[in-house]
Design an enzyme around this catalytic site. Structure first.
Site, PDB file in Angstrom:
ATOM      1  N   ASP A  50       0.916  -1.108  -0.149  1.00  0.00           N
ATOM      2  CA  ASP A  50      -0.065  -0.015  -0.043  1.00  0.00           C
ATOM      3  C   ASP A  50       1.035   1.325  -0.024  1.00  0.00           C
ATOM      4  O   ASP A  50       0.664   2.140  -0.768  1.00  0.00           O
ATOM      5  CB  ASP A  50      -0.922  -0.067   1.171  1.00  0.00           C
ATOM      6  CG  ASP A  50      -1.995  -1.076   0.992  1.00  0.00           C
ATOM      7  OD1 ASP A  50      -2.413  -1.365   0.274  1.00  0.00           O
ATOM      8  OD2 ASP A  50      -2.233  -1.818   2.291  1.00  0.00           O
ATOM      9  N   GLU A 124      -5.718   9.997   4.098  1.00  0.00           N
ATOM     10  CA  GLU A 124      -6.204  10.664   5.211  1.00  0.00           C
ATOM     11  C   GLU A 124      -5.455  12.169   5.318  1.00  0.00           C
ATOM     12  O   GLU A 124      -4.167  12.048   4.742  1.00  0.00           O
ATOM     13  CB  GLU A 124      -5.993   9.960   6.824  1.00  0.00           C
ATOM     14  CG  GLU A 124      -4.786   9.991   7.263  1.00  0.00           C
ATOM     15  CD  GLU A 124      -3.943   8.752   6.692  1.00  0.00           C
ATOM     16  OE1 GLU A 124      -2.834   8.855   6.184  1.00  0.00           O
ATOM     17  OE2 GLU A 124      -4.168   7.571   7.076  1.00  0.00           O
ATOM     18  N   ASP A 152      -3.895  14.827  21.349  1.00  0.00           N
ATOM     19  CA  ASP A 152      -2.900  14.455  20.429  1.00  0.00           C
ATOM     20  C   ASP A 152      -3.156  15.077  19.056  1.00  0.00           C
ATOM     21  O   ASP A 152      -2.330  15.603  18.657  1.00  0.00           O
ATOM     22  CB  ASP A 152      -2.675  13.215  20.439  1.00  0.00           C
ATOM     23  CG  ASP A 152      -1.729  12.611  21.658  1.00  0.00           C
ATOM     24  OD1 ASP A 152      -1.757  13.456  22.647  1.00  0.00           O
ATOM     25  OD2 ASP A 152      -1.346  11.329  21.495  1.00  0.00           O
ATOM     26  N   TYR A 165      -4.865   4.241   9.276  1.00  0.00           N
ATOM     27  CA  TYR A 165      -4.494   4.572  10.640  1.00  0.00           C
ATOM     28  C   TYR A 165      -5.591   5.032  11.303  1.00  0.00           C
ATOM     29  O   TYR A 165      -5.975   4.496  12.651  1.00  0.00           O
ATOM     30  CB  TYR A 165      -3.709   6.115  10.369  1.00  0.00           C
ATOM     31  CG  TYR A 165      -2.915   6.604  11.604  1.00  0.00           C
ATOM     32  CD1 TYR A 165      -3.106   5.947  12.754  1.00  0.00           C
ATOM     33  CD2 TYR A 165      -2.200   7.869  11.285  1.00  0.00           C
ATOM     34  CE1 TYR A 165      -2.345   6.549  14.223  1.00  0.00           C
ATOM     35  CE2 TYR A 165      -1.607   8.510  12.591  1.00  0.00           C
ATOM     36  CZ  TYR A 165      -1.581   7.506  13.731  1.00  0.00           C
ATOM     37  OH  TYR A 165      -0.886   8.299  14.782  1.00  0.00           O
ATOM     38  N   SER A 168      -6.566   1.891  13.222  1.00  0.00           N
ATOM     39  CA  SER A 168      -5.808   1.805  14.714  1.00  0.00           C
ATOM     40  C   SER A 168      -6.136   2.593  15.543  1.00  0.00           C
ATOM     41  O   SER A 168      -6.148   2.454  16.907  1.00  0.00           O
ATOM     42  CB  SER A 168      -4.366   2.077  14.090  1.00  0.00           C
ATOM     43  OG  SER A 168      -4.032   1.314  12.831  1.00  0.00           O
ATOM     44  N   ALA A 187      -6.552  10.338  21.150  1.00  0.00           N
ATOM     45  CA  ALA A 187      -6.165  10.582  22.614  1.00  0.00           C
ATOM     46  C   ALA A 187      -6.810  11.737  23.022  1.00  0.00           C
ATOM     47  O   ALA A 187      -6.257  12.753  23.499  1.00  0.00           O
ATOM     48  CB  ALA A 187      -4.874  10.608  23.111  1.00  0.00           C
TER      49      ALA A 187
HETATM   50  P1  NAP Z   1       3.454   2.145   6.747  1.00  0.00           P
HETATM   51  O1  NAP Z   1       3.854   2.672   8.223  1.00  0.00           O
HETATM   52  O2  NAP Z   1       4.262   1.006   6.097  1.00  0.00           O
HETATM   53  O3  NAP Z   1       1.815   1.790   6.747  1.00  0.00           O
HETATM   54  C1  NAP Z   1       1.385   1.149   7.789  1.00  0.00           C
HETATM   55  C2  NAP Z   1       0.371  -0.115   7.505  1.00  0.00           C
HETATM   56  O4  NAP Z   1      -0.685   0.544   6.794  1.00  0.00           O
HETATM   57  C3  NAP Z   1       0.941  -0.980   6.215  1.00  0.00           C
HETATM   58  O5  NAP Z   1       0.847  -2.495   6.553  1.00  0.00           O
HETATM   59  C4  NAP Z   1       0.180  -0.400   5.054  1.00  0.00           C
HETATM   60  O6  NAP Z   1       0.237  -1.631   3.954  1.00  0.00           O
HETATM   61  C5  NAP Z   1      -1.081  -0.151   5.534  1.00  0.00           C
HETATM   62  N1  NAP Z   1      -1.928   0.720   4.846  1.00  0.00           N
HETATM   63  C6  NAP Z   1      -1.932   1.708   4.127  1.00  0.00           C
HETATM   64  N2  NAP Z   1      -2.727   2.207   3.571  1.00  0.00           N
HETATM   65  C7  NAP Z   1      -3.938   1.382   3.778  1.00  0.00           C
HETATM   66  C8  NAP Z   1      -5.149   1.166   3.734  1.00  0.00           C
HETATM   67  N3  NAP Z   1      -5.960   2.329   2.849  1.00  0.00           N
HETATM   68  N4  NAP Z   1      -6.014   0.481   4.166  1.00  0.00           N
HETATM   69  C9  NAP Z   1      -5.358  -0.567   5.009  1.00  0.00           C
HETATM   70  N5  NAP Z   1      -3.968  -0.600   5.218  1.00  0.00           N
HETATM   71  C10 NAP Z   1      -3.368   0.436   4.759  1.00  0.00           C
HETATM   72  O7  NAP Z   1       3.392   3.589   5.979  1.00  0.00           O
HETATM   73  P2  NAP Z   1       2.664   3.630   4.399  1.00  0.00           P
HETATM   74  O8  NAP Z   1       2.921   2.092   3.820  1.00  0.00           O
HETATM   75  O9  NAP Z   1       3.591   4.366   3.475  1.00  0.00           O
HETATM   76  O10 NAP Z   1       1.360   3.748   4.511  1.00  0.00           O
HETATM   77  C11 NAP Z   1       0.987   5.358   4.891  1.00  0.00           C
HETATM   78  C12 NAP Z   1      -0.147   4.981   5.753  1.00  0.00           C
HETATM   79  O11 NAP Z   1       0.121   4.500   6.999  1.00  0.00           O
HETATM   80  C13 NAP Z   1      -0.740   6.387   6.189  1.00  0.00           C
HETATM   81  O12 NAP Z   1      -1.507   6.721   5.042  1.00  0.00           O
HETATM   82  C14 NAP Z   1      -1.790   5.934   7.431  1.00  0.00           C
HETATM   83  O13 NAP Z   1      -2.924   5.490   7.343  1.00  0.00           O
HETATM   84  C15 NAP Z   1      -0.818   4.580   8.094  1.00  0.00           C
HETATM   85  N6  NAP Z   1      -0.413   4.801   9.333  1.00  0.00           N
HETATM   86  C16 NAP Z   1      -0.824   3.860  10.227  1.00  0.00           C
HETATM   87  C17 NAP Z   1      -0.383   3.934  11.486  1.00  0.00           C
HETATM   88  C18 NAP Z   1      -1.075   3.061  12.678  1.00  0.00           C
HETATM   89  O14 NAP Z   1      -1.706   2.288  12.050  1.00  0.00           O
HETATM   90  N7  NAP Z   1      -0.841   3.339  13.833  1.00  0.00           N
HETATM   91  C19 NAP Z   1       0.428   5.017  11.831  1.00  0.00           C
HETATM   92  C20 NAP Z   1       1.112   5.938  10.948  1.00  0.00           C
HETATM   93  C21 NAP Z   1       0.755   5.808   9.684  1.00  0.00           C
HETATM   94  P3  NAP Z   1       1.435  -2.193   3.292  1.00  0.00           P
HETATM   95  O15 NAP Z   1       2.320  -2.937   4.559  1.00  0.00           O
HETATM   96  O16 NAP Z   1       0.940  -2.793   2.136  1.00  0.00           O
HETATM   97  O17 NAP Z   1       2.339  -0.941   2.958  1.00  0.00           O
END
Ligand code: NAP
Ligand code: MN
Length: 267
Positions: A50, A124, A152, A165, A168, A187
């Site tokens: 992703d 987002e 936060d 995100y 989560s 938070a």
């Molecule tokens: P990353 O830190 O590797 O992403 C975190 C996880 O989110 C990865 O497993 C990614 O899939 C998955 N992901 C991304 N878009 C998704 C979607 N629309 N639906 C379900 N899962 C999704 O960073 P990244 O791969 O560059 O992705 C950026 C995204 O990470 C941000 O847009 C944000 O939504 C998310 N994020 C999540 C958290 C959290 O959950 N605590 C914190 C920061 C950012 P892949 O493993 O296939 O890359």
């Protein structure tokens, strides 16, 4: 059809391998493979997870050309096929046996004095403190003040980003056939000193969200993040967030079903 396909790859070992297979097969079918976008490109194939897909969306600035994802990454929620399914993809794609899933992006405008800067996110837009202190935000909906958020930060997610995100943080999973924005608190504080909504709230497509950071609480700076990219500011006067006109299309085959995908990736 122009038969011109752009390949964007994460560059990992498995992505390099998948790209090699894909190039050979596309070549046999008479497709021209390119690395940069132009008006003749009919499809962008994204090899990775992703994160790779989101990078491609931003690199090519939310193009009108549809994307097809091959998952060699971790989760691959946006990705449609695995490397072993490349052959089938080319057959179905050539026969036009697919449909497009439309995903609407979110648009944010940051105002600082006379300066305006815009951001677009497919997943987002996130507003949070850049320091370890709490952030205080005056939130309005459709121009009317609704709450002073303390905590936060807040995350404004599209339906496409609801499984990232947002999920989560305890936000709801939204079927991308719905047109809305989800505002999820990060938070939130609830004491006699501060009071904020503790659940996500959903906005219809015609309402925008206004965010005015409390001027006395901006000392540590503010971070705006969108799809994993981010920008930091010393101070911000206001932020306006609404659904974007930009739409990203994903190629989906007959077997695709949003809720099947959710089940297979989350449960
Ligand atoms: P990353 O830190 O590797 O992403 C975190 C996880 O989110 C990865 O497993 C990614 O899939 C998955 N992901 C991304 N878009 C998704 C979607 N629309 N639906 C379900 N899962 C999704 O960073 P990244 O791969 O560059 O992705 C950026 C995204 O990470 C941000 O847009 C944000 O939504 C998310 N994020 C999540 C958290 C959290 O959950 N605590 C914190 C920061 C950012 P892949 O493993 O296939 O890359
Ligand atoms: Mn990733």
């Amino acid at each position: 059809m122009s038969k011109k396909i752009l390949i964007f790859s994460s560059g990992t070992e498995s992505s390099v391998q998948a790209e090699k297979t894909l190039r050979e097969k596309l070549d046999k079918e008479g497709f021209k493979i390119v690395k940069e976008i132009d008006d003749d490109v009919e499809l962008i194939v994204c090899i990775g997870g992703d994160g790779t897909f989101l990078q491609a969306v931003h690199k090519f600035d939310f193009p009108k050309v549809p994307f097809l994802g091959i998952n060699t990454g971790h989760l691959g929620f946006f990705q449609e096929i695995m490397p072993k399914e490349i052959e089938g993809f080319i057959i179905n794609y050539s026969k036009g046996k697919y449909r497009l899933q439309h995903m609407q992006a979110v648009h944010g405008t940051v105002t600082r004095g006379k300066k305006e800067e815009s951001f677009t996110g497919l997943n987002e837009i996130l507003v949070k403190s850049n320091a370890n202190s709490t952030i205080h935000l005056d939130i309005s909906i459709g121009g009317g003040f609704i709450e002073k958020f303390s905590g936060d930060g807040i995350l404004i997610s599209t339906p496409a980003g609801s499984t990232a995100y947002n999920y989560s943080l305890g936000g709801s999973i939204v079927d991308p056939r719905l047109s809305l924005l989800q505002i999820t608190p990060i938070a939130p504080m609830n004491t006699i000193a501060y009071r904020s909504f503790t659940s996500s709230i959903l906005l219809p497509p015609d309402l925008s969200l206004g965010v005015v950071p409390d001027q006395d609480w901006q000392k540590g700076g503010i971070k705006i993040a969108f799809d994993g990219f981010s920008k930091e500011y010393d101070s911000i006067d206001k932020i306006e967030i609404k659904l974007s006109d930009k739409i990203v299309d994903l190629v989906r085959f007959e077997t695709y079903d949003f809720w099947d995908k959710v089940k297979s990736k989350f449960l």
